[in-house]
Design a protein around this motif. Structure first.
Motif, PDB file in Angstrom:
ATOM      1  N   ASP A  49       0.973  -1.584  -0.177  1.00 44.78           N
ATOM      2  CA  ASP A  49       0.312  -0.158  -0.060  1.00 44.78           C
ATOM      3  C   ASP A  49       0.662   0.783   0.343  1.00 44.78           C
ATOM      4  N   ILE A  50       0.644   2.059  -1.128  1.00 37.52           N
ATOM      5  CA  ILE A  50       1.617   2.880  -1.179  1.00 37.52           C
ATOM      6  C   ILE A  50       0.883   4.596  -0.608  1.00 37.52           C
ATOM      7  N   ASN A  51      -0.639   4.481  -0.426  1.00 36.16           N
ATOM      8  CA  ASN A  51      -1.038   5.489   0.421  1.00 36.16           C
ATOM      9  C   ASN A  51      -0.435   6.252   1.338  1.00 36.16           C
ATOM     10  N   PRO A  52       0.610   5.573   2.055  1.00 34.93           N
ATOM     11  CA  PRO A  52       1.225   6.436   3.353  1.00 34.93           C
ATOM     12  C   PRO A  52       2.557   7.550   2.303  1.00 34.93           C
ATOM     13  N   LEU A  53       2.859   6.792   1.369  1.00 36.53           N
ATOM     14  CA  LEU A  53       3.723   7.649   0.848  1.00 36.53           C
ATOM     15  C   LEU A  53       3.754   8.652   0.656  1.00 36.53           C
ATOM     16  N   SER A  54       4.982  10.181   0.374  1.00 36.52           N
ATOM     17  CA  SER A  54       4.488  11.156  -0.054  1.00 36.52           C
ATOM     18  C   SER A  54       4.253  11.714  -1.665  1.00 36.52           C
ATOM     19  N   LEU A  55       3.326  10.728  -2.205  1.00 32.31           N
ATOM     20  CA  LEU A  55       3.692  11.035  -3.766  1.00 32.31           C
ATOM     21  C   LEU A  55       2.652  11.513  -4.567  1.00 32.31           C
ATOM     22  N   GLY A  56       1.857  12.877  -4.098  1.00 28.71           N
ATOM     23  CA  GLY A  56       0.877  13.359  -4.813  1.00 28.71           C
ATOM     24  C   GLY A  56       1.508  15.087  -4.519  1.00 28.71           C
ATOM     25  N   ASP A  57       2.427  15.009  -5.088  1.00 27.91           N
ATOM     26  CA  ASP A  57       2.415  16.272  -5.510  1.00 27.91           C
ATOM     27  C   ASP A  57       3.132  16.391  -7.322  1.00 27.91           C
ATOM     28  N   ILE A  58       2.323  17.621  -7.740  1.00 25.93           N
ATOM     29  CA  ILE A  58       2.489  17.963  -8.993  1.00 25.93           C
ATOM     30  C   ILE A  58       3.685  18.802  -8.837  1.00 25.93           C
ATOM     31  N   GLU A  59       5.356  18.388  -9.572  1.00 28.49           N
ATOM     32  CA  GLU A  59       6.545  19.880  -9.458  1.00 28.49           C
ATOM     33  C   GLU A  59       7.353  18.919 -10.256  1.00 28.49           C
ATOM     34  N   GLY A  65       9.146  20.252 -16.980  1.00 21.86           N
ATOM     35  CA  GLY A  65       8.537  19.028 -17.731  1.00 21.86           C
ATOM     36  C   GLY A  65       7.471  19.788 -16.472  1.00 21.86           C
ATOM     37  N   LEU A  66       7.243  18.158 -16.069  1.00 17.96           N
ATOM     38  CA  LEU A  66       6.215  18.289 -14.923  1.00 17.96           C
ATOM     39  C   LEU A  66       6.383  17.224 -14.272  1.00 17.96           C
ATOM     40  N   ARG A  67       6.683  17.128 -12.404  1.00 17.85           N
ATOM     41  CA  ARG A  67       6.593  15.231 -12.232  1.00 17.85           C
ATOM     42  C   ARG A  67       5.792  15.197 -11.864  1.00 17.85           C
ATOM     43  N   ILE A  68       4.830  13.683 -12.429  1.00 20.00           N
ATOM     44  CA  ILE A  68       2.900  13.838 -11.517  1.00 20.00           C
ATOM     45  C   ILE A  68       3.239  13.015 -10.374  1.00 20.00           C
ATOM     46  N   GLY A  69       3.315  12.651  -9.398  1.00 18.91           N
ATOM     47  CA  GLY A  69       3.575  12.101  -8.411  1.00 18.91           C
ATOM     48  C   GLY A  69       1.665  10.690  -8.426  1.00 18.91           C
ATOM     49  N   ALA A  70       2.260   9.701  -8.101  1.00 15.62           N
ATOM     50  CA  ALA A  70       1.483   8.546  -9.125  1.00 15.62           C
ATOM     51  C   ALA A  70       0.195   8.773  -7.731  1.00 15.62           C
ATOM     52  N   LEU A  71       0.182   9.324  -6.455  1.00 18.80           N
ATOM     53  CA  LEU A  71      -0.889   9.658  -5.961  1.00 18.80           C
ATOM     54  C   LEU A  71      -1.955  10.620  -6.103  1.00 18.80           C
ATOM     55  N   VAL A  72      -1.295  11.960  -7.266  1.00 21.98           N
ATOM     56  CA  VAL A  72      -1.607  12.573  -7.904  1.00 21.98           C
ATOM     57  C   VAL A  72      -3.310  12.482  -8.601  1.00 21.98           C
ATOM     58  N   THR A  73      -4.467  13.254  -8.049  1.00 17.54           N
ATOM     59  CA  THR A  73      -5.952  12.414  -8.929  1.00 17.54           C
ATOM     60  C   THR A  73      -5.881  13.203  -9.626  1.00 17.54           C
ATOM     61  N   ASN A  74      -6.933  12.742 -10.828  1.00 16.36           N
ATOM     62  CA  ASN A  74      -7.158  12.495 -12.301  1.00 16.36           C
ATOM     63  C   ASN A  74      -7.796  14.155 -12.040  1.00 16.36           C
ATOM     64  N   SER A  75      -8.400  15.003 -11.073  1.00 13.31           N
ATOM     65  CA  SER A  75      -8.881  16.053 -10.793  1.00 13.31           C
ATOM     66  C   SER A  75      -7.826  16.988 -10.414  1.00 13.31           C
ATOM     67  N   ALA A  76      -7.654  16.791  -9.934  1.00 16.72           N
ATOM     68  CA  ALA A  76      -5.982  17.711  -9.318  1.00 16.72           C
ATOM     69  C   ALA A  76      -5.323  17.702 -10.776  1.00 16.72           C
ATOM     70  N   LEU A  77      -4.959  16.850 -11.139  1.00 12.89           N
ATOM     71  CA  LEU A  77      -4.085  16.533 -12.056  1.00 12.89           C
ATOM     72  C   LEU A  77      -4.965  17.629 -13.642  1.00 12.89           C
ATOM     73  N   ALA A  78      -6.142  16.797 -13.906  1.00 10.10           N
ATOM     74  CA  ALA A  78      -6.761  18.284 -15.021  1.00 10.10           C
ATOM     75  C   ALA A  78      -6.781  19.385 -14.939  1.00 10.10           C
ATOM     76  N   ALA A  79      -6.798  20.006 -12.954  1.00  9.58           N
ATOM     77  CA  ALA A  79      -7.623  21.342 -12.641  1.00  9.58           C
ATOM     78  C   ALA A  79      -5.720  22.224 -12.421  1.00  9.58           C
ATOM     79  N   LYS A 105     -11.078   9.985  -7.317  1.00 11.25           N
ATOM     80  CA  LYS A 105     -10.575   9.152  -6.361  1.00 11.25           C
ATOM     81  C   LYS A 105      -9.640   7.997  -6.942  1.00 11.25           C
ATOM     82  N   ALA A 106      -9.547   8.303  -8.875  1.00  9.99           N
ATOM     83  CA  ALA A 106      -8.650   7.897  -9.603  1.00  9.99           C
ATOM     84  C   ALA A 106      -7.850   8.672  -9.541  1.00  9.99           C
ATOM     85  N   THR A 107      -6.358   7.454  -9.568  1.00 10.47           N
ATOM     86  CA  THR A 107      -4.600   8.481  -9.290  1.00 10.47           C
ATOM     87  C   THR A 107      -3.838   7.917 -10.968  1.00 10.47           C
ATOM     88  N   THR A 108      -3.283   8.843 -10.764  1.00 11.89           N
ATOM     89  CA  THR A 108      -1.641   8.970 -11.783  1.00 11.89           C
ATOM     90  C   THR A 108      -1.587   7.272 -12.536  1.00 11.89           C
TER      91      THR A 108
END
Length: 172
Positions: A49-59, A65-79, A105-108
């Motif tokens: 389970d990777i939920n506890p990791l800090s992978l929710g950022d777009i940097e 370019g952009l580095r998109i974390g594995a836990l970035v939601t599709n809504s956050a990425l699109a917005a 809910k969906a993530t990259t």
């Protein structure tokens, strides 16, 4: 469902180390993976389970370019304004690809790990090259659906994608 070991990752390094096991799988939301486990199409012995990791950022990257974390939601990425300005087609595709509830809910990472939506893949009574390489493709038989429209490129072009979400499909 077959028994499996569940582990909450404590660090990126520990998650990567755990995932070196041949039958290990990453999980975050895991809706697609859990469905496949119930059908015994996927039978991991270890879920990380990777939920506890800090992978929710777009940097930003040094290359612009952009580095998109594995836990970035599709809504956050699109917005994200950087995505909307520099990659408008990506933002538009995400918005067109699912309902708001799913995008929230969906993530990259989940999108990249999602398996095909082909109904023959989920039907374990039918042959499927994506499920069992070399077994054949039920979509190519007489029961071929008119919804099928694209070659999947899988197993030397011996499978056909029947998924209506072809634009979101990932090569195997």
């Amino acid at each position: 469902m077959k028994p499996f070991r569940y582990e909450r990752a404590r660090s990126l390094a520990s998650a990567c180390a755990s995932a070196t096991e041949p039958t290990a799988k990453f999980i975050a939301g895991g809706t697609n993976l859990l469905d496949l486990m119930k059908l015994q199409i996927e039978m991991p012995t270890h879920l990380v389970d990777i939920n506890p990791l800090s992978l929710g950022d777009i940097e930003e990257t040094a290359e612009g370019g952009l580095r998109i974390g594995a836990l970035v939601t599709n809504s956050a990425l699109a917005a994200d304004m950087r995505v909307r300005r520099r990659y408008p087609l990506l933002s538009q595709a995400i918005l067109a690809g699912a309902s708001t509830q799913l995008r929230n809910k969906a993530t990259t990472g989940g999108n990249l790990l999602q398996r095909t939506r082909c109904p023959y893949f989920y039907d374990t009574t039918k042959p499927c090259n994506k499920r069992v390489p070399g077994s054949g493709c039920a979509a190519r038989s007489a029961s071929f659906s008119p919804r099928s429209r694209c070659w999947s490129g899988c197993q030397r072009r011996t499978s056909i994608s029947t998924s209506p979400s072809w634009s979101c499909w990932r090569r195997c």
